[in-house]
Motif scaffolding. Structure first.
Motif, PDB file in Angstrom:
ATOM      1  N   THR A  12      28.846   5.177 -14.719  1.00  0.00           N
ATOM      2  CA  THR A  12      28.090   5.314 -13.480  1.00  0.00           C
ATOM      3  C   THR A  12      26.623   5.636 -13.771  1.00  0.00           C
ATOM      4  N   ALA A  13      26.381   6.474 -14.768  1.00  0.00           N
ATOM      5  CA  ALA A  13      25.010   6.811 -15.140  1.00  0.00           C
ATOM      6  C   ALA A  13      24.226   5.564 -15.514  1.00  0.00           C
ATOM      7  N   SER A  14      24.847   4.661 -16.283  1.00  0.00           N
ATOM      8  CA  SER A  14      24.191   3.424 -16.681  1.00  0.00           C
ATOM      9  C   SER A  14      23.872   2.553 -15.476  1.00  0.00           C
ATOM     10  N   THR A  15      24.841   2.416 -14.581  1.00  0.00           N
ATOM     11  CA  THR A  15      24.649   1.594 -13.391  1.00  0.00           C
ATOM     12  C   THR A  15      23.519   2.137 -12.521  1.00  0.00           C
ATOM     13  N   LYS A  16      23.504   3.441 -12.328  1.00  0.00           N
ATOM     14  CA  LYS A  16      22.480   4.046 -11.478  1.00  0.00           C
ATOM     15  C   LYS A  16      21.107   3.991 -12.143  1.00  0.00           C
ATOM     16  N   ALA A  17      21.057   4.144 -13.453  1.00  0.00           N
ATOM     17  CA  ALA A  17      19.783   4.045 -14.165  1.00  0.00           C
ATOM     18  C   ALA A  17      19.198   2.645 -14.001  1.00  0.00           C
ATOM     19  N   GLU A  18      20.041   1.631 -14.153  1.00  0.00           N
ATOM     20  CA  GLU A  18      19.565   0.259 -14.014  1.00  0.00           C
ATOM     21  C   GLU A  18      19.068  -0.008 -12.599  1.00  0.00           C
ATOM     22  N   ARG A  19      19.773   0.513 -11.605  1.00  0.00           N
ATOM     23  CA  ARG A  19      19.359   0.319 -10.214  1.00  0.00           C
ATOM     24  C   ARG A  19      18.030   1.016  -9.933  1.00  0.00           C
ATOM     25  N   MET A  20      17.867   2.219 -10.492  1.00  0.00           N
ATOM     26  CA  MET A  20      16.605   2.934 -10.284  1.00  0.00           C
ATOM     27  C   MET A  20      15.423   2.150 -10.848  1.00  0.00           C
ATOM     28  N   VAL A  21      15.629   1.546 -12.024  1.00  0.00           N
ATOM     29  CA  VAL A  21      14.543   0.801 -12.663  1.00  0.00           C
ATOM     30  C   VAL A  21      14.300  -0.527 -11.960  1.00  0.00           C
ATOM     31  N   GLU A  22      15.353  -1.295 -11.744  1.00  0.00           N
ATOM     32  CA  GLU A  22      15.198  -2.651 -11.231  1.00  0.00           C
ATOM     33  C   GLU A  22      14.923  -2.702  -9.732  1.00  0.00           C
ATOM     34  N   ARG A  23      15.631  -1.891  -8.955  1.00  0.00           N
ATOM     35  CA  ARG A  23      15.469  -1.950  -7.501  1.00  0.00           C
ATOM     36  C   ARG A  23      14.450  -0.956  -6.987  1.00  0.00           C
TER      37      ARG A  23
ATOM     38  N   ARG B 136       0.835  -1.200   0.000  1.00  0.00           N
ATOM     39  CA  ARG B 136       0.000   0.000   0.000  1.00  0.00           C
ATOM     40  C   ARG B 136       0.867   1.245   0.000  1.00  0.00           C
ATOM     41  N   ALA B 137       1.935   1.219   0.814  1.00  0.00           N
ATOM     42  CA  ALA B 137       2.808   2.391   0.893  1.00  0.00           C
ATOM     43  C   ALA B 137       3.455   2.668  -0.450  1.00  0.00           C
ATOM     44  N   GLN B 138       3.869   1.572  -1.148  1.00  0.00           N
ATOM     45  CA  GLN B 138       4.495   1.762  -2.449  1.00  0.00           C
ATOM     46  C   GLN B 138       3.498   2.262  -3.482  1.00  0.00           C
ATOM     47  N   SER B 139       2.255   1.741  -3.417  1.00  0.00           N
ATOM     48  CA  SER B 139       1.268   2.132  -4.418  1.00  0.00           C
ATOM     49  C   SER B 139       0.741   3.538  -4.181  1.00  0.00           C
ATOM     50  N   ASP B 140       0.998   4.085  -3.003  1.00  0.00           N
ATOM     51  CA  ASP B 140       0.536   5.437  -2.699  1.00  0.00           C
ATOM     52  C   ASP B 140       1.414   6.504  -3.332  1.00  0.00           C
ATOM     53  N   VAL B 141       2.564   6.118  -3.872  1.00  0.00           N
ATOM     54  CA  VAL B 141       3.467   7.094  -4.484  1.00  0.00           C
ATOM     55  C   VAL B 141       3.816   6.668  -5.897  1.00  0.00           C
ATOM     56  N   ILE B 142       4.151   7.651  -6.709  1.00  0.00           N
ATOM     57  CA  ILE B 142       4.705   7.405  -8.033  1.00  0.00           C
ATOM     58  C   ILE B 142       6.132   7.917  -7.994  1.00  0.00           C
ATOM     59  N   ARG B 143       7.045   7.056  -8.324  1.00  0.00           N
ATOM     60  CA  ARG B 143       8.461   7.369  -8.132  1.00  0.00           C
ATOM     61  C   ARG B 143       9.124   7.682  -9.466  1.00  0.00           C
ATOM     62  N   PHE B 144       9.786   8.838  -9.525  1.00  0.00           N
ATOM     63  CA  PHE B 144      10.579   9.237 -10.698  1.00  0.00           C
ATOM     64  C   PHE B 144      12.064   9.138 -10.352  1.00  0.00           C
ATOM     65  N   GLY B 145      12.877   8.780 -11.329  1.00  0.00           N
ATOM     66  CA  GLY B 145      14.324   8.830 -11.161  1.00  0.00           C
ATOM     67  C   GLY B 145      14.876  10.087 -11.814  1.00  0.00           C
ATOM     68  N   HIS B 146      15.827  10.732 -11.155  1.00  0.00           N
ATOM     69  CA  HIS B 146      16.449  11.935 -11.724  1.00  0.00           C
ATOM     70  C   HIS B 146      17.958  11.760 -11.679  1.00  0.00           C
ATOM     71  N   LEU B 147      18.577  11.737 -12.861  1.00  0.00           N
ATOM     72  CA  LEU B 147      20.026  11.601 -12.980  1.00  0.00           C
ATOM     73  C   LEU B 147      20.586  12.827 -13.676  1.00  0.00           C
ATOM     74  N   THR B 148      21.612  13.405 -13.088  1.00  0.00           N
ATOM     75  CA  THR B 148      22.287  14.536 -13.731  1.00  0.00           C
ATOM     76  C   THR B 148      23.643  14.729 -13.068  1.00  0.00           C
ATOM     77  N   PRO B 149      24.642  15.237 -13.783  1.00  0.00           N
ATOM     78  CA  PRO B 149      25.945  15.474 -13.154  1.00  0.00           C
ATOM     79  C   PRO B 149      25.873  16.594 -12.117  1.00  0.00           C
ATOM     80  N   ARG B 150      26.373  16.326 -10.939  1.00  0.00           N
ATOM     81  CA  ARG B 150      26.392  17.344  -9.880  1.00  0.00           C
ATOM     82  C   ARG B 150      27.820  17.656  -9.434  1.00  0.00           C
ATOM     83  N   THR B 151      28.779  17.013 -10.076  1.00  0.00           N
ATOM     84  CA  THR B 151      30.197  17.273  -9.829  1.00  0.00           C
ATOM     85  C   THR B 151      30.870  17.444 -11.187  1.00  0.00           C
ATOM     86  N   GLY B 152      32.122  17.868 -11.192  1.00  0.00           N
ATOM     87  CA  GLY B 152      32.839  18.033 -12.438  1.00  0.00           C
ATOM     88  C   GLY B 152      32.443  19.297 -13.176  1.00  0.00           C
TER      89      GLY B 152
END
Length: 417
Positions: free
Chosen positions: A91-102, A32-48
């Motif tokens: 790193t972007a690829s790894t984090k994108a996959e984790r956001m989707v799968e996990r 129920r807690a999970q279905s109560d929210v819609i989760r978006f992933g946001h990836l962007t460079p914050r260093t460099g």
């Protein structure tokens, strides 16, 4: 069976029953807690070297989510946004996959690096998850590297070149003229240089020289000496991020007076260069001085929350999230494929400009107006933010929005089956 064995077995059964009871009570609560929210992933460079732009992207994303939730969320559910520093393509690829799968995000929004956009898009295509690119400019992302589950709020390099190129032509800085260019040595820069050369060849200009610049370069003195020796009619920057700020400061220190401009630009970099250092004419997808009702409301809300105006990268992330939320509510669905099909059919959106925008079906590029901004003389600048004047919308009101975009012939895209 001994008494001890009986008690041990009884305790085990009791523990198992208790665990089952807890699981029976707890699991639906978690669902129920999970279905109560819609989760978006946001990836962007914050260093460099792209980090300063990424921070504006994050601020805008937070503001957009606040406003979406205040208006009732999506399908009556609250929106949560998971934010990560994309760092680099791997790193972007790894984090994108984790956001989707996990983390089970419904979509991914963001990015600035064209190289990282590609790796995220590969994850998005494989998992059939919507990815909206808000900062990667490369024409290749809309061409040979296009993906059906990737859309682009950020303009492609061709749109930047053709927008500001009109100003250069009006100023007599193209036909029969020599340009000297400095180009960021990574995917974005290479792509932008290719588009710039195509523009010059089509309009009767030539390059006096062009140098590739490492993305970690901070000292431009050797390049400035070469520019002075070449005596060009225009210095063109195909640089990115903090490179532009550093170059402009050193250009002023060298006392060079050749006309200057660029094909890639973000207003945050002009602000960082400061009064008297920012010069020339540049293309932007949006800026905080636009007088449309939507732009004024966005700027006011951003200033109220953060104490400074939004820059054009902020516009991209803000608009992307608003478009997604609007579409999900209209479709009554969060399914990526349904959004893809809806956008491919030409759905229109308020993008805070004089005309509504839409995504082209054959390359998923957002069609919208752009602008050319020109630095104000130092004695005309009244504050640290309002340091340029702007052209009207490009293309003009009597032209189709795709007049400045790459054609199918210039940049062919074939979506995978």
């Amino acid at each position: 069976m001994t008494v001890k064995d009986h008690l041990s077995r009884r305790g085990l059964l009791k523990g198992a029953a208790g665990t089952a009871l807890v699981a029976g009570l707890g699991m639906p609560a978690i669902v129920r807690a999970q279905s109560d929210v819609i989760r978006f992933g946001h990836l962007t460079p914050r260093t460099g070297f792209l980090g300063p732009l990424g921070e504006y992207a994050v601020m805008a994303a937070d503001l957009a989510v606040e406003e979406i939730n205040a208006a009732g969320g999506i399908l009556g559910r609250k929106v949560e946004i998971l934010k990560e520093d994309s760092v680099n393509p791997q790193t972007a690829s790894t984090k994108a996959e984790r956001m989707v799968e996990r983390d089970k995000v419904t979509c991914i929004v963001g990015e600035i690096s064209s190289a990282s956009c590609l790796t995220i898009a590969q994850v998005a295509q494989r998992t059939k998850t919507l990815f909206v690119n808000t900062g990667g400019n490369s024409d290749a992302l809309r061409g040979k590297d296009c993906k059906r589950f990737m859309f682009h709020v950020e303009s492609q390099n061709s749109m930047y070149v053709k927008s500001v190129g009109r100003s250069f032509m009006q100023e007599g800085l193209v036909k029969g003229k020599k340009w000297y260019s400095l180009t960021a040595d990574y995917a974005f820069g290479h792509d932008l240089l290719s588009v710039a050369k195509r523009f010059m060849q089509a309009n009767g200009g030539e390059f006096a020289g062009d140098d590739l610049v490492p993305t970690d370069a901070t000292d431009f003195s050797a390049y400035l000496i070469k520019i002075r020796s070449a005596n060009p009619d225009l210095v063109v920057l195909n640089l990115a991020g903090a490179q532009i700020t550093n170059f402009l400061k050193q250009y002023a220190e060298f006392g060079l007076t050749f006309p200057i401009g660029g094909f890639g630009f973000d207003t945050a970099l002009a602000w960082a260069a400061g009064k008297g250092n920012f010069v020339g004419t540049w293309p932007v997808v949006w800026h905080h001085l636009l007088e449309t009702p939507g732009s004024k409301a966005f700027t006011e809300a951003f200033v109220k929350k953060y104490g400074k105006p939004p820059e054009n990268q902020a516009w991209g992330d803000y608009i992307a999230l608003k478009i997604i939320a609007q579409s999900m509510n209209e479709l009554k669905s969060t399914e990526s494929l349904q959004l893809v099909e809806h956008w491919e059919k030409g759905a229109k959106f308020d993008v805070l400009k004089t005309r509504e925008g839409y995504f082209r079906d054959f390359d998923h590029q957002l069609m919208h107006e752009m602008y050319a901004v020109t630095a104000l003389p130092a004695d005309k600048i009244e504050n640290e933010w309002d340091i340029f004047t702007s052209s009207g919308p490009v293309p003009g009101p009597d032209e189709p929005l795709d007049a400045i975009a790459a054609t199918r012939e210039e940049n062919a895209c074939t979506f995978p089956a």
